[in-house]
Write a protein that holds these residues in place. Structure first.
Motif, PDB file in Angstrom:
ATOM      1  N   GLY A 112       0.787  -1.231   0.000  1.00  0.00           N
ATOM      2  CA  GLY A 112       0.000   0.000   0.000  1.00  0.00           C
ATOM      3  C   GLY A 112       0.817   1.278   0.000  1.00  0.00           C
ATOM      4  N   PRO A 113       1.938   1.347   0.749  1.00  0.00           N
ATOM      5  CA  PRO A 113       2.726   2.596   0.735  1.00  0.00           C
ATOM      6  C   PRO A 113       3.192   3.024  -0.644  1.00  0.00           C
ATOM      7  CG  PRO A 113       3.397   1.214   2.572  1.00  0.00           C
ATOM      8  CD  PRO A 113       2.427   0.402   1.760  1.00  0.00           C
ATOM      9  N   LEU A 114       3.331   2.077  -1.584  1.00  0.00           N
ATOM     10  CA  LEU A 114       3.753   2.439  -2.933  1.00  0.00           C
ATOM     11  C   LEU A 114       2.666   3.201  -3.683  1.00  0.00           C
ATOM     12  CD1 LEU A 114       5.563  -0.848  -4.031  1.00  0.00           C
ATOM     13  CD2 LEU A 114       6.565   1.226  -3.082  1.00  0.00           C
ATOM     14  N   LEU A 115       1.432   3.131  -3.182  1.00  0.00           N
ATOM     15  CA  LEU A 115       0.328   3.825  -3.831  1.00  0.00           C
ATOM     16  C   LEU A 115       0.217   5.279  -3.371  1.00  0.00           C
ATOM     17  CD1 LEU A 115      -2.361   1.008  -3.517  1.00  0.00           C
ATOM     18  CD2 LEU A 115      -0.814   1.432  -5.427  1.00  0.00           C
ATOM     19  N   ILE A 116       1.020   5.659  -2.393  1.00  0.00           N
ATOM     20  CA  ILE A 116       0.962   7.002  -1.823  1.00  0.00           C
ATOM     21  C   ILE A 116       2.233   7.761  -2.212  1.00  0.00           C
ATOM     22  CG2 ILE A 116       0.704   8.338   0.304  1.00  0.00           C
ATOM     23  CD1 ILE A 116      -0.457   5.834   1.600  1.00  0.00           C
ATOM     24  N   SER A 117       2.096   9.030  -2.465  1.00  0.00           N
ATOM     25  CA  SER A 117       3.252   9.860  -2.810  1.00  0.00           C
ATOM     26  C   SER A 117       4.310   9.793  -1.719  1.00  0.00           C
ATOM     27  CB  SER A 117       2.816  11.315  -3.016  1.00  0.00           C
ATOM     28  OG  SER A 117       3.934  12.173  -3.084  1.00  0.00           O
ATOM     29  N   VAL A 118       5.575   9.735  -2.117  1.00  0.00           N
ATOM     30  CA  VAL A 118       6.663   9.653  -1.155  1.00  0.00           C
ATOM     31  C   VAL A 118       6.715  10.898  -0.279  1.00  0.00           C
ATOM     32  CG1 VAL A 118       8.350  10.621  -2.766  1.00  0.00           C
ATOM     33  CG2 VAL A 118       9.130   9.156  -0.917  1.00  0.00           C
ATOM     34  N   VAL A 119       6.310  12.045  -0.818  1.00  0.00           N
ATOM     35  CA  VAL A 119       6.309  13.270  -0.019  1.00  0.00           C
ATOM     36  C   VAL A 119       5.251  13.181   1.077  1.00  0.00           C
ATOM     37  CG1 VAL A 119       5.958  15.765  -0.084  1.00  0.00           C
ATOM     38  CG2 VAL A 119       7.175  14.626  -1.954  1.00  0.00           C
ATOM     39  N   VAL A 120       4.060  12.669   0.723  1.00  0.00           N
ATOM     40  CA  VAL A 120       2.985  12.529   1.704  1.00  0.00           C
ATOM     41  C   VAL A 120       3.399  11.559   2.810  1.00  0.00           C
ATOM     42  CG1 VAL A 120       0.600  11.792   2.053  1.00  0.00           C
ATOM     43  CG2 VAL A 120       1.218  13.099   0.014  1.00  0.00           C
ATOM     44  N   ARG A 121       4.013  10.447   2.420  1.00  0.00           N
ATOM     45  CA  ARG A 121       4.469   9.469   3.415  1.00  0.00           C
ATOM     46  C   ARG A 121       5.512  10.084   4.342  1.00  0.00           C
ATOM     47  NH1 ARG A 121       6.224   4.536  -0.253  1.00  0.00           N
ATOM     48  NH2 ARG A 121       6.483   6.223  -1.728  1.00  0.00           N
ATOM     49  N   THR A 122       6.430  10.832   3.765  1.00  0.00           N
ATOM     50  CA  THR A 122       7.495  11.424   4.578  1.00  0.00           C
ATOM     51  C   THR A 122       6.942  12.478   5.528  1.00  0.00           C
ATOM     52  OG1 THR A 122       9.027  11.042   2.741  1.00  0.00           O
ATOM     53  CG2 THR A 122       9.742  12.525   4.482  1.00  0.00           C
ATOM     54  N   LEU A 123       6.000  13.279   5.059  1.00  0.00           N
ATOM     55  CA  LEU A 123       5.378  14.254   5.950  1.00  0.00           C
ATOM     56  C   LEU A 123       4.623  13.548   7.075  1.00  0.00           C
ATOM     57  CD1 LEU A 123       4.057  16.875   3.355  1.00  0.00           C
ATOM     58  CD2 LEU A 123       5.968  17.127   4.938  1.00  0.00           C
ATOM     59  N   ALA A 161      12.159   6.199   8.184  1.00  0.00           N
ATOM     60  CA  ALA A 161      11.260   6.621   7.111  1.00  0.00           C
ATOM     61  C   ALA A 161      11.616   5.947   5.785  1.00  0.00           C
ATOM     62  CB  ALA A 161      11.312   8.142   6.961  1.00  0.00           C
ATOM     63  N   LEU A 162      12.906   5.853   5.461  1.00  0.00           N
ATOM     64  CA  LEU A 162      13.312   5.219   4.201  1.00  0.00           C
ATOM     65  C   LEU A 162      13.035   3.721   4.213  1.00  0.00           C
ATOM     66  CD1 LEU A 162      16.659   6.845   2.983  1.00  0.00           C
ATOM     67  CD2 LEU A 162      14.499   6.676   1.752  1.00  0.00           C
ATOM     68  N   THR A 163      13.195   3.080   5.356  1.00  0.00           N
ATOM     69  CA  THR A 163      12.889   1.654   5.447  1.00  0.00           C
ATOM     70  C   THR A 163      11.421   1.408   5.158  1.00  0.00           C
ATOM     71  OG1 THR A 163      14.652   1.324   7.069  1.00  0.00           O
ATOM     72  CG2 THR A 163      12.962  -0.373   6.929  1.00  0.00           C
ATOM     73  N   HIS A 164      10.548   2.242   5.714  1.00  0.00           N
ATOM     74  CA  HIS A 164       9.116   2.107   5.447  1.00  0.00           C
ATOM     75  C   HIS A 164       8.819   2.274   3.961  1.00  0.00           C
ATOM     76  CE1 HIS A 164       5.067   4.082   5.027  1.00  0.00           C
ATOM     77  NE2 HIS A 164       4.738   2.944   5.606  1.00  0.00           N
ATOM     78  N   VAL A 165       9.527   3.180   3.314  1.00  0.00           N
ATOM     79  CA  VAL A 165       9.297   3.440   1.894  1.00  0.00           C
ATOM     80  C   VAL A 165       9.765   2.277   1.028  1.00  0.00           C
ATOM     81  CG1 VAL A 165       9.958   4.935  -0.028  1.00  0.00           C
ATOM     82  CG2 VAL A 165       9.373   5.938   2.170  1.00  0.00           C
ATOM     83  N   LEU A 166      10.876   1.629   1.410  1.00  0.00           N
ATOM     84  CA  LEU A 166      11.557   0.693   0.511  1.00  0.00           C
ATOM     85  C   LEU A 166      11.345  -0.773   0.849  1.00  0.00           C
ATOM     86  CD1 LEU A 166      14.907   2.640   0.046  1.00  0.00           C
ATOM     87  CD2 LEU A 166      12.930   2.583  -1.464  1.00  0.00           C
ATOM     88  N   VAL A 167      10.802  -1.110   2.015  1.00  0.00           N
ATOM     89  CA  VAL A 167      10.541  -2.518   2.342  1.00  0.00           C
ATOM     90  C   VAL A 167       9.666  -3.201   1.289  1.00  0.00           C
ATOM     91  CG1 VAL A 167       9.202  -3.975   3.926  1.00  0.00           C
ATOM     92  CG2 VAL A 167      11.021  -2.545   4.807  1.00  0.00           C
ATOM     93  N   PRO A 168       8.626  -2.538   0.741  1.00  0.00           N
ATOM     94  CA  PRO A 168       7.823  -3.211  -0.294  1.00  0.00           C
ATOM     95  C   PRO A 168       8.623  -3.717  -1.483  1.00  0.00           C
ATOM     96  CG  PRO A 168       6.666  -1.275   0.497  1.00  0.00           C
ATOM     97  CD  PRO A 168       8.035  -1.243   1.128  1.00  0.00           C
ATOM     98  N   PHE A 169       9.707  -3.032  -1.845  1.00  0.00           N
ATOM     99  CA  PHE A 169      10.525  -3.504  -2.959  1.00  0.00           C
ATOM    100  C   PHE A 169      11.233  -4.811  -2.594  1.00  0.00           C
ATOM    101  CE2 PHE A 169      10.135   1.044  -3.768  1.00  0.00           C
ATOM    102  CZ  PHE A 169       9.818   1.050  -5.113  1.00  0.00           C
TER     103      PHE A 169
END
Length: 289
Positions: A112-123, A161-169
Motif C-alpha cells: 500500500g505505501p507504494l500507492l501514496i506519494s513519497v512526499v505525503v508518506r514522509t510528511l 522513514a526510508l525503510t518504510h518506503v523501501l521494504v515493499p521492494f
C-alpha cells in the motif's frame, strides 16, 4: 511467401515497441548526456563557461566535506538495506504461507505505501516522529521516556522513514522467488527429520537468496539516491549526496559541481550494483542449473 511472413513476424514486435523504447531511451540517455555539464568551467560572475576542466571532480574527491556526505549516504543506504532484509524476508515468508483471502489482503497492505506519494508518506513520518508527535506522546504516556526523543533531523529518523518506503521492494523481490519454490522440497526435509530451523537454513534460504540479493540491490540503489525523504526528515544539517547536488544546482547555481556530484553517485551505484549482481550470479548459478 513463408519467408516474407516470417520476416514480418520478426519485425512486428520491434515496430510495436518502438514508441515506448524511444520514449524511455530519451528519458534515460538525455539526462546522462546532460551530465557532461560537469566538465564545464564555472565562474561566480559569468556562470557556466565554454571551457572544460576536471576541477569539480577533484574538488568533490578531495574535499572532506563531500567525503562526509558520501560516507553518510553509504551508511544510510547500508542501514536501510539491512533493515529491509530483516523485516521484508520474514514478512514475505509469512505472507506466502497465508490462506486466501487473507494473503491478498495483507499483501495489499504491505504494498500500500507504494500507492501514496513519497512526499505525503514522509510528511506523515515527520508528524509521527516529531517531538510532539504520536510516537513521543505514546512513549511518555507509557513512562518509557521522561522527555521527547529527538528523531526528526537525525539519521535514525531518516533510516526509519526510508525503510518504510523501501521494504515493499524487498517484499516483491522475495515474493517472486518464493513463487518458484516447490513446497514439497521443504516437506521432504521435514519428513527426513530436519528441524524447521535447519530446513529453512539449508533448503529454503539458499533458494530465496537470489530474490534477497535482488531486493537488496534495488533498496540500496534507491536509498542511496533518495532525495525527498532525507530532505524532509534529515533537513539541511544532515545532507546526503542527492540533497547536496540539489543545493549546488538551485542554491549556489553551480551546475557543473552539482553534475559532478550526481555523476560520482551514479558511478558508485553502478559499481555496487554490478558487483552484487556478479556475486549473485556466481554464488547461486548452480541453483538454476
Amino acid at each position: 511467401m513463408a519467408t516474407l511472413d516470417d520476416s514480418r513476424a520478426d519485425v512486428a514486435p520491434w515496430l510495436l515497441s518502438a514508441p515506448a523504447l524511444l520514449l524511455f531511451g530519451a528519458l534515460l540517455f538525455v539526462p546522462l548526456v546532460l551530465t557532461l555539464l560537469s566538465f564545464r568551467v564555472f565562474s561566480d560572475v559569468a556562470g557556466v563557461q565554454a571551457a572544460y576542466t576536471l576541477k569539480h571532480y577533484a574538488e568533490v574527491l578531495s574535499n572532506p566535506y563531500y567525503d562526509e556526505i558520501f560516507l553518510r549516504t553509504a551508511g544510510l543506504a547500508l542501514a536501510v538495506t539491512l533493515l529491509s532484509v530483516l523485516l521484508g524476508v520474514p514478512e514475505t515468508i509469512v505472507l506466502a504461507r497465508m490462506k486466501r483471502p487473507w494473503q491478498s489482503l495483507c499483501l495489499l497492505i504491505v504494498l500500500g505505501p507504494l500507492l501514496i506519494s513519497v512526499v505525503v508518506r514522509t510528511l506523515g513520518w515527520q508528524i509521527l516522529l516529531g517531538n510532539n508527535g504520536v510516537l513521543n506522546d505514546a512513549l511518555q504516556a507509557l513512562h518509557v521516556t521522561s522527555e521527547p526523543i529527538r528523531l526528526v533531523f537525525t539519521m535514525t529518523g531518516m533510516i526509519i522513514a526510508l525503510t518504510h518506503v523501501l521494504v515493499p521492494f524487498m517484499v516483491m523481490s522475495v515474493w517472486a522467488t518464493l513463487q518458484k519454490l516447490d513446497p514439497q522440497v521443504e516437506w521432504a526435509g521435514l519428513s527426513l527429520g530436519g528441524s524447521p530451523l535447519r530446513v529453512f537454513r539449508r533448503v529454503v534460504l539458499p533458494q530465496i537468496m537470489p530474490g534477497v540479493l535482488s531486493g537488496s540491490i534495488i533498496v540500496f540503489a534507491l536509498s542511496a539516491s533518495a532525495f525527498a525523504t532525507p530532505a524532509l526528515i534529515g533537513g539541511r544539517r544532515l545532507k546526503v549526496v542527492a540533497t547536496a547536488a540539489y543545493d549546488e544546482f538551485l542554491g549556489t547555481l553551480n551546475w557543473p559541481l552539482g553534475a559532478s556530484i550526481a555523476v560520482l553517485l551514479l558511478i558508485a551505484n553502478i559499481a555496487i550494483v554490478m558487483g552484487c549482481s556478479r556475486l549473485a550470479e556466481r554464488r547461486f548459478k548452480h541453483i538454476f542449473e
